[in-house]
Design a protein around this motif. Structure first.
Motif, PDB file in Angstrom:
ATOM      1  N   GLN A   1       0.799  -1.211   0.000  1.00 15.81           N
ATOM      2  CA  GLN A   1       0.000   0.000   0.000  1.00 15.81           C
ATOM      3  C   GLN A   1       0.841   1.274   0.000  1.00 15.81           C
ATOM      4  OE1 GLN A   1      -2.581  -1.057   3.259  1.00 15.81           O
ATOM      5  NE2 GLN A   1      -4.245  -1.561   1.862  1.00 15.81           N
ATOM      6  N   LYS A   2       2.134   1.133   0.164  1.00 13.55           N
ATOM      7  CA  LYS A   2       3.013   2.289   0.008  1.00 13.55           C
ATOM      8  C   LYS A   2       2.966   2.821  -1.415  1.00 13.55           C
ATOM      9  CE  LYS A   2       6.312   0.995   3.650  1.00 13.55           C
ATOM     10  NZ  LYS A   2       7.733   0.663   3.955  1.00 13.55           N
ATOM     11  N   TYR A   3       2.563   1.957  -2.354  1.00 11.37           N
ATOM     12  CA  TYR A   3       2.446   2.397  -3.744  1.00 11.37           C
ATOM     13  C   TYR A   3       1.296   3.391  -3.941  1.00 11.37           C
ATOM     14  CZ  TYR A   3       6.002  -0.610  -5.774  1.00 11.37           C
ATOM     15  OH  TYR A   3       7.216  -1.192  -6.124  1.00 11.37           O
ATOM     16  N   GLY A   4       0.502   3.600  -2.909  1.00 12.44           N
ATOM     17  CA  GLY A   4      -0.523   4.617  -2.972  1.00 12.44           C
ATOM     18  C   GLY A   4       0.051   6.025  -2.971  1.00 12.44           C
ATOM     19  N   ASP A   5       1.332   6.139  -2.669  1.00 12.07           N
ATOM     20  CA  ASP A   5       2.026   7.423  -2.717  1.00 12.07           C
ATOM     21  C   ASP A   5       2.750   7.545  -4.057  1.00 12.07           C
ATOM     22  OD1 ASP A   5       3.262   9.857  -1.213  1.00 12.07           O
ATOM     23  OD2 ASP A   5       4.995   8.774  -2.014  1.00 12.07           O
ATOM     24  N   ASN A   6       2.486   8.624  -4.780  1.00 14.19           N
ATOM     25  CA  ASN A   6       3.050   8.799  -6.120  1.00 14.19           C
ATOM     26  C   ASN A   6       4.569   8.784  -6.117  1.00 14.19           C
ATOM     27  OD1 ASN A   6       2.837   9.455  -9.020  1.00 14.19           O
ATOM     28  ND2 ASN A   6       3.680  11.414  -8.406  1.00 14.19           N
ATOM     29  N   LEU A   7       5.180   9.433  -5.122  1.00 14.09           N
ATOM     30  CA  LEU A   7       6.642   9.472  -5.049  1.00 14.09           C
ATOM     31  C   LEU A   7       7.210   8.073  -4.826  1.00 14.09           C
ATOM     32  CD1 LEU A   7       9.271  11.082  -5.023  1.00 14.09           C
ATOM     33  CD2 LEU A   7       8.917  11.477  -2.567  1.00 14.09           C
ATOM     34  N   TYR A   8       6.555   7.294  -3.977  1.00 16.58           N
ATOM     35  CA  TYR A   8       7.015   5.924  -3.724  1.00 16.58           C
ATOM     36  C   TYR A   8       6.971   5.103  -5.006  1.00 16.58           C
ATOM     37  CZ  TYR A   8       7.545   1.397  -1.416  1.00 16.58           C
ATOM     38  OH  TYR A   8       8.003   0.155  -1.027  1.00 16.58           O
ATOM     39  N   MET A   9       5.899   5.259  -5.781  1.00 22.47           N
ATOM     40  CA  MET A   9       5.807   4.525  -7.041  1.00 22.47           C
ATOM     41  C   MET A   9       6.938   4.917  -7.984  1.00 22.47           C
ATOM     42  SD  MET A   9       2.717   4.293  -9.866  1.00 22.47           S
ATOM     43  CE  MET A   9       1.619   3.303  -8.860  1.00 22.47           C
ATOM     44  N   GLN A  10       7.252   6.198  -8.038  1.00 23.96           N
ATOM     45  CA  GLN A  10       8.334   6.664  -8.896  1.00 23.96           C
ATOM     46  C   GLN A  10       9.688   6.121  -8.455  1.00 23.96           C
ATOM     47  OE1 GLN A  10       8.265  10.952  -9.224  1.00 23.96           O
ATOM     48  NE2 GLN A  10       6.091  10.997  -9.768  1.00 23.96           N
ATOM     49  N   GLU A  11       9.865   5.974  -7.152  1.00 22.44           N
ATOM     50  CA  GLU A  11      11.149   5.513  -6.613  1.00 22.44           C
ATOM     51  C   GLU A  11      11.273   3.990  -6.618  1.00 22.44           C
ATOM     52  OE1 GLU A  11      11.206   7.331  -2.770  1.00 22.44           O
ATOM     53  OE2 GLU A  11      12.058   9.219  -3.527  1.00 22.44           O
ATOM     54  N   HIS A  12      10.171   3.269  -6.802  1.00 28.42           N
ATOM     55  CA  HIS A  12      10.186   1.802  -6.803  1.00 28.42           C
ATOM     56  C   HIS A  12       9.409   1.294  -8.018  1.00 28.42           C
ATOM     57  CE1 HIS A  12      10.663   3.146  -2.630  1.00 28.42           C
ATOM     58  NE2 HIS A  12      11.481   2.125  -2.494  1.00 28.42           N
ATOM     59  N   PRO A  13       9.885   1.612  -9.217  1.00 29.70           N
ATOM     60  CA  PRO A  13       9.095   1.342 -10.426  1.00 29.70           C
ATOM     61  C   PRO A  13       9.173  -0.087 -10.947  1.00 29.70           C
ATOM     62  CG  PRO A  13      11.144   2.418 -11.030  1.00 29.70           C
ATOM     63  CD  PRO A  13      11.123   2.353  -9.525  1.00 29.70           C
ATOM     64  N   TYR A  14      10.134  -0.876 -10.490  1.00 27.66           N
ATOM     65  CA  TYR A  14      10.354  -2.180 -11.124  1.00 27.66           C
ATOM     66  C   TYR A  14      10.163  -3.344 -10.156  1.00 27.66           C
ATOM     67  CZ  TYR A  14      12.209   0.457 -15.038  1.00 27.66           C
ATOM     68  OH  TYR A  14      12.332   1.332 -16.088  1.00 27.66           O
ATOM     69  N   ILE A  15       9.568  -4.391 -10.684  1.00 26.23           N
ATOM     70  CA  ILE A  15       9.408  -5.658  -9.981  1.00 26.23           C
ATOM     71  C   ILE A  15      10.170  -6.714 -10.769  1.00 26.23           C
ATOM     72  CG2 ILE A  15       7.779  -7.445  -9.224  1.00 26.23           C
ATOM     73  CD1 ILE A  15       5.609  -5.248  -9.182  1.00 26.23           C
ATOM     74  N   TYR A  16      10.959  -7.517 -10.084  1.00 27.69           N
ATOM     75  CA  TYR A  16      11.718  -8.578 -10.732  1.00 27.69           C
ATOM     76  C   TYR A  16      11.192  -9.939 -10.286  1.00 27.69           C
ATOM     77  CZ  TYR A  16      15.074  -4.941 -11.955  1.00 27.69           C
ATOM     78  OH  TYR A  16      15.660  -3.805 -12.473  1.00 27.69           O
TER      79      TYR A  16
END
Length: 225
Positions: free
Chosen positions: A111-126
């Motif tokens: 749910q941290k991805y609910g923050d736009n900045l967090y999404m920008q800083e963690h854009p990739y899933i491996y």
């Protein structure tokens, strides 16, 4: 759980003594699968708490809600897929489930991805499965209902199913929804969805969605990093 770890350590020591470092490395590479054959991959999101094996039970889709990666009873569960999905990450729609744990384990940090900045800083899933690395770009995070995605959209088998799936994502207009329209997504994209429960009630799920941008062959040692 403790017993399996003790056996794991003992076998490692024997490998090192009998065959040297090379045998020890080979053991490390295959150790997870030997502990539990239901493990078929690993999910890793850099700079987050998510770095976990992925499992699929051959008979019970809900098994890993209440069992950990070693097959022991554990209310934290494990990260898992259902038998709607193959294990090669080639399906149009792949859904991975994990519990929303208060300590941040499993999918407790999604749910941290609910923050736009967090999404920008963690854009990739491996995702690592076999000798392949799959790299996904996150493009959506939002609160959803508890309808079963694979059944609702027929696993994305037809183009119409996939169009409806993408429409359901991009139609989110709530203040809390994070949608990155700069990411190129189409009905030909392979979509990975991470799903967890939401504290607002059993009827809700929190979803993070990403599209496959790259896949490549890697050595077993790289996949273990």
């Amino acid at each position: 759980m403790k017993k399996s770890r003790t056996i794991w350590i003992m076998v490692l020591v024997i490998c090192l003594l009998a065959g040297g470092i090379a045998a020890g490395v080979l053991f490390f590479v295959n150790s997870s699968e030997k502990i539990n054959p239901d493990i078929y991959g690993r999910i890793y999101i850099p700079d987050t708490e998510i770095d976990c094996p992925i499992l699929q039970h051959p008979e019970d889709n809900g098994y890993y809600l209440t069992h950990d990666a070693e097959g022991e009873e554990n209310l934290s569960g494990a990260i898992f897929s259902e038998d709607y999905n193959s294990k090669d990450f080639e399906d149009p729609i792949t859904v991975l489930y994990g519990k929303n744990m208060e300590n941040g384990s499993m999918f407790g940090s999604l749910q941290k991805y609910g923050d736009n900045l967090y999404m920008q800083e963690h854009p990739y899933i491996y995702i690592y499965a076999g000798d392949m690395e799959y790299k996904y770009r996150v493009f959506a995070a939002y609160l959803s209902d508890n309808r079963h995605l694979m059944e609702r959209f027929c696993s994305g088998k037809s183009q119409g199913n996939r169009e409806a799936y993408l429409k359901s994502i991009f139609d989110n207009r709530t203040m809390e929804a994070q949608i990155d329209n700069s990411v190129e997504v189409s009905t030909d994209s392979k979509i990975l969805t991470l799903s967890t429960h939401d504290n607002r009630g059993e009827q809700y799920r929190y979803l993070v969605q990403a599209c496959l941008t790259e896949k490549k062959e890697v050595s077993p040692v790289e996949a273990e990093k």
